[in-house]
Motif scaffolding. Structure first.
Motif, PDB file in Angstrom:
ATOM      1  N   GLY A  43     -63.401  38.638  37.910  1.00  0.00           N
ATOM      2  CA  GLY A  43     -64.013  39.870  38.382  1.00  0.00           C
ATOM      3  C   GLY A  43     -63.623  41.014  37.460  1.00  0.00           C
ATOM      4  O   GLY A  43     -62.769  40.857  36.582  1.00  0.00           O
ATOM      5  N   PRO A  44     -64.209  42.182  37.655  1.00  0.00           N
ATOM      6  CA  PRO A  44     -63.837  43.336  36.831  1.00  0.00           C
ATOM      7  C   PRO A  44     -62.374  43.717  37.045  1.00  0.00           C
ATOM      8  O   PRO A  44     -61.785  43.387  38.072  1.00  0.00           O
ATOM      9  N   GLU A  45     -61.783  44.393  36.082  1.00  0.00           N
ATOM     10  CA  GLU A  45     -60.407  44.832  36.264  1.00  0.00           C
ATOM     11  C   GLU A  45     -60.368  45.906  37.350  1.00  0.00           C
ATOM     12  O   GLU A  45     -61.224  46.794  37.418  1.00  0.00           O
ATOM     13  N   LEU A  46     -59.391  45.795  38.193  1.00  0.00           N
ATOM     14  CA  LEU A  46     -59.281  46.670  39.357  1.00  0.00           C
ATOM     15  C   LEU A  46     -58.473  47.904  38.968  1.00  0.00           C
ATOM     16  O   LEU A  46     -57.295  48.049  39.280  1.00  0.00           O
ATOM     17  N   ASP A  47     -59.172  48.808  38.264  1.00  0.00           N
ATOM     18  CA  ASP A  47     -58.513  49.997  37.713  1.00  0.00           C
ATOM     19  C   ASP A  47     -58.812  51.261  38.498  1.00  0.00           C
ATOM     20  O   ASP A  47     -58.506  52.363  38.063  1.00  0.00           O
ATOM     21  N   GLY A  48     -59.420  51.108  39.697  1.00  0.00           N
ATOM     22  CA  GLY A  48     -59.723  52.270  40.517  1.00  0.00           C
ATOM     23  C   GLY A  48     -61.008  52.963  40.116  1.00  0.00           C
ATOM     24  O   GLY A  48     -61.443  53.895  40.794  1.00  0.00           O
ATOM     25  N   ASN A  49     -61.653  52.525  39.058  1.00  0.00           N
ATOM     26  CA  ASN A  49     -62.894  53.146  38.597  1.00  0.00           C
ATOM     27  C   ASN A  49     -64.081  52.439  39.244  1.00  0.00           C
ATOM     28  O   ASN A  49     -64.724  51.578  38.655  1.00  0.00           O
ATOM     29  N   GLY A  50     -64.372  52.816  40.487  1.00  0.00           N
ATOM     30  CA  GLY A  50     -65.441  52.167  41.232  1.00  0.00           C
ATOM     31  C   GLY A  50     -64.961  50.977  42.038  1.00  0.00           C
ATOM     32  O   GLY A  50     -65.716  50.400  42.812  1.00  0.00           O
ATOM     33  N   PHE A  51     -63.706  50.567  41.832  1.00  0.00           N
ATOM     34  CA  PHE A  51     -63.135  49.434  42.551  1.00  0.00           C
ATOM     35  C   PHE A  51     -61.767  49.840  43.090  1.00  0.00           C
ATOM     36  O   PHE A  51     -61.304  50.956  42.868  1.00  0.00           O
ATOM     37  N   ALA A  52     -61.121  48.886  43.750  1.00  0.00           N
ATOM     38  CA  ALA A  52     -59.752  49.149  44.193  1.00  0.00           C
ATOM     39  C   ALA A  52     -58.846  49.306  42.974  1.00  0.00           C
ATOM     40  O   ALA A  52     -59.158  48.830  41.880  1.00  0.00           O
ATOM     41  N   LEU A  53     -57.733  50.007  43.156  1.00  0.00           N
ATOM     42  CA  LEU A  53     -56.750  50.168  42.093  1.00  0.00           C
ATOM     43  C   LEU A  53     -55.575  49.240  42.377  1.00  0.00           C
ATOM     44  O   LEU A  53     -54.800  49.455  43.304  1.00  0.00           O
ATOM     45  N   ILE A  54     -55.481  48.165  41.588  1.00  0.00           N
ATOM     46  CA  ILE A  54     -54.378  47.223  41.728  1.00  0.00           C
ATOM     47  C   ILE A  54     -53.816  46.972  40.338  1.00  0.00           C
ATOM     48  O   ILE A  54     -54.429  46.279  39.508  1.00  0.00           O
ATOM     49  N   LYS A  55     -52.663  47.554  40.074  1.00  0.00           N
ATOM     50  CA  LYS A  55     -52.044  47.370  38.772  1.00  0.00           C
ATOM     51  C   LYS A  55     -51.528  45.943  38.628  1.00  0.00           C
ATOM     52  O   LYS A  55     -51.311  45.234  39.608  1.00  0.00           O
ATOM     53  N   ASP A  56     -51.322  45.545  37.387  1.00  0.00           N
ATOM     54  CA  ASP A  56     -50.957  44.168  37.068  1.00  0.00           C
ATOM     55  C   ASP A  56     -49.753  43.676  37.870  1.00  0.00           C
ATOM     56  O   ASP A  56     -48.752  44.381  38.013  1.00  0.00           O
ATOM     57  N   THR A  57     -49.873  42.478  38.413  1.00  0.00           N
ATOM     58  CA  THR A  57     -48.771  41.879  39.181  1.00  0.00           C
ATOM     59  C   THR A  57     -48.315  40.549  38.611  1.00  0.00           C
ATOM     60  O   THR A  57     -47.315  39.992  39.079  1.00  0.00           O
ATOM     61  N   ASP A  58     -49.038  40.001  37.621  1.00  0.00           N
ATOM     62  CA  ASP A  58     -48.699  38.673  37.111  1.00  0.00           C
ATOM     63  C   ASP A  58     -48.452  38.643  35.611  1.00  0.00           C
ATOM     64  O   ASP A  58     -48.324  37.565  35.032  1.00  0.00           O
TER      65      ASP A  58
END
Length: 582
Positions: A157-172
């Motif tokens: 999926g697209p990177e979840l950078d908060g730009n139109g999506f949720a903001l979830i910074k890298d966890t892995d």
């Protein structure tokens, strides 16, 4: 790929609105089971809000909005058309949409079988996995997998950078999604790395939990849907499970539409020949190659320590999230965690998120992980649970359930998506215990010297008035009430070789709390002897055993004299008429 229609900024609102209307029309015209199932379940009545344990399994990434066709899902058994039918050709499109790639279908069905064994109360139907797999990845992009179920091309999926999506910074650290700055949903069932870290399963038995393997991903999705004690044969629970994947009513309606469609009939098609979705909730097309049609963005690198984060010209810097402000976690009044084997812990873990200055932080995800050699779990059978802090900054873990292993273990609480000081909670599982033992036998155990006691001794164990099952016990023939050492004479049990033994260990009460001892035997010593039974928890019962010679007064009366017998016989035969009369 999960998104929330009403809660996040996105493109393609018109497409989404049309999809929502189409879902409603489909529910009314083609899928009556969406409103009233075969068992009379109400689909949307009683839909409960998903538990706040993640931003959905997939981090609210986009998903495919293609609807099932309005025609029968049964495959077309007639001759193949000479040319490809148009999109509007109902029968052939219905047959194509009902076809699920063979390996993907096998993964769904194997996941259902495993859950039927490990969590029978969940009643997971494989068609639900198929419906979610269709919406999330188009059945692994039409079955783009090898024979072992590994995807041939990465599905992201697209990177979840908060730009139109949720903001979830890298966890892995980019392990699964190749992105060391932000998380991305990964694989056929579109798990974000932070969810996969605790929900991942090894579905194909190769010793690896890989979100890019359809067997692993399907089994993980099944366990994810079966947590919290949900029974998916109850529509309200199924709704809750689907909403926990993505808390959107539109998503629920769409998944239910595909679920009802697959329930009416599906068939296997060769891998790689499944139909590909065309539309996504973010208005992107899903027919492209590579990462499932996700929007391509410039590659990003993780800055070295001391270097400023790279920025893209014209892109505004994002304000710190609540997670960014957390400095540490603090215990929020958790009591001592102790439970008896097989029982639920009476107290729950409570943790508070705080800034460096000690201010509380709300809406932060806290993950609780059970660590150590234990079979204790959280409610629903999971070893991890993620909970969002409330307005007071507190996250309360689900109730702990003790297994059969006794001893100490730890529950670690940590902040998801941030390296911050966590909290470790010590927990202890004690052995099953009884506090009362009562003799079940109604007659006193007695025996003659060298004989065998007629009845086996039986006692019932209870704990705080309830049946105490699976409780360890010991039975010993003791010397006296004041001397608990083993007696060397009197009644005895027999071991496997038939030799006398006067102490039995490794005894256990049954499911009804009953403890039935083996047969007792007596040597030639007469007298009163004591049998002492003790259990874990301190319950004790002392039973008196009597060995005595037979009482002559209780033996049958000696036979009458021969003359008396003869007289009686003569008398009986003297009156045939009287006998006949009677």
């Amino acid at each position: 790929m999960a998104a929330q229609f009403g809660r996040r900024l996105r493109k393609g609102a018109a497409t989404t609105a049309v999809a929502a209307v189409a879902v409603a029309a489909l529910s009314a015209s083609q899928a009556p089971g969406v409103t009233t199932g075969d068992t009379g379940r109400q689909a949307n009545a009683g839909a409960s809000t998903a538990l706040p344990d993640e931003a959905g399994a997939t981090g609210d990434s986009p998903y495919y909005t293609d609807l099932p066709p309005l025609d029968s899902p049964n495959p077309d058994t007639g001759p193949s058309p000479s040319s490809s039918p148009s999109v509007g050709t109902a029968v052939s499109r219905g047959a194509a949409e009902a076809g699920i790639p063979a390996t993907v279908l096998d993964a769904y069905q194997k996941a259902e079988a495993e859950l039927r064994s490990s969590k029978p109360g969940c009643n997971l139907p494989w068609q639900l996995l198929a419906a979610i797999g269709k919406v999330e990845s188009g059945q692994a992009r039409g079955g783009d997998v090898d024979a072992e179920g590994n995807t041939l091309h990465r599905i992201l999926g697209p990177e979840l950078d908060g730009n139109g999506f949720a903001l979830i910074k890298d966890t892995d650290g980019g392990k699964y999604d190749g992105n060391s700055q932000y998380d991305q949903a990964v694989g056929p069932m579109q798990f974000i790395p932070s969810t996969w870290a605790w929900a991942g399963r090894d579905g194909n038995g190769d010793g690896v939990k890989d979100p890019n393997n359809v067997y692993d991903a399907a089994l993980a999705a099944g366990h994810y849907l079966c947590r919290n004690g949900w029974d998916l044969s109850v529509q309200a629970d199924m709704n809750s499970a689907i909403l926990s994947y993505n808390n959107s009513q539109d998503y629920l309606n769409l998944v239910m539409s595909w679920y009802e469609y697959y329930r009416k009939g599906t068939h296997s098609v060769p891998d790689g020949t499944g139909t590909l979705p065309r539309h996504r909730s973010d208005n992107s097309t899903g027919s492209g190659s590579g990462s499932g049609g996700s929007t391509t963005k410039p590659a990003k690198t993780t800055p070295k320590p001391g270097e400023p984060s790279p920025s893209v010209p014209g892109t505004p810097s994002l304000p710190p999230t609540a997670t960014d402000t957390v400095d540490h976690l603090e215990d929020a009044g958790t009591a001592t965690l102790t439970a008896m084997a097989g029982e639920a812990f009476g107290k729950q873990i409570s943790t508070r998120a705080e800034t460096k200055a000690g201010r509380i932080v709300a809406k932060v995800r806290v993950r609780f992980t059970i660590v150590g050699d234990t079979d204790a779990t959280f409610a629903g059978g999971e070893s991890t649970a993620t909970v969002v802090t409330d307005s007071k900054g507190v996250a309360v873990a689900p109730a702990l359930q003790a297994g059969e292993k006794t001893g100490d273990f730890t529950v670690h609480a940590g902040v998801v998506g941030r390296t911050a000081k966590g909290v470790d909670y010590d927990a202890t599982v004690t052995a099953r215990a009884a506090d009362t033992l009562a003799l079940v036998n109604t007659t006193a155990p007695t025996c003659t010297p060298g004989g065998e006691f007629t009845d086996q001794v039986q006692a019932k164990a209870t704990y705080q008035g309830a049946v105490a099952d699976k409780v360890a016990a010991t039975a010993t023939l003791v010397k006296s009430a004041d001397d608990p050492s083993t007696n060397d004479k009197g009644p005895y049990f027999k071991d496997a070789n038939g030799d006398p033994v006067r102490t039995l260990t490794d005894l256990t009460t049954d499911a009804d709390g009953l403890l039935t001892l083996p047969k007792l035997y007596a040597d030639d010593t007469t007298g009163t002897f004591l049998l002492r039974i003790t259990t874990t928890g301190g319950a004790t019962l002392t039973v008196e055993l009597t060995v005595a010679a037979a009482d002559p007064s209780s033996s049958p009366s000696p036979s009458a004299s021969p003359s008396a017998s003869a007289s009686a016989s003569a008398s009986a035969s003297a009156s045939p008429s009287a006998s006949a009369t009677s």
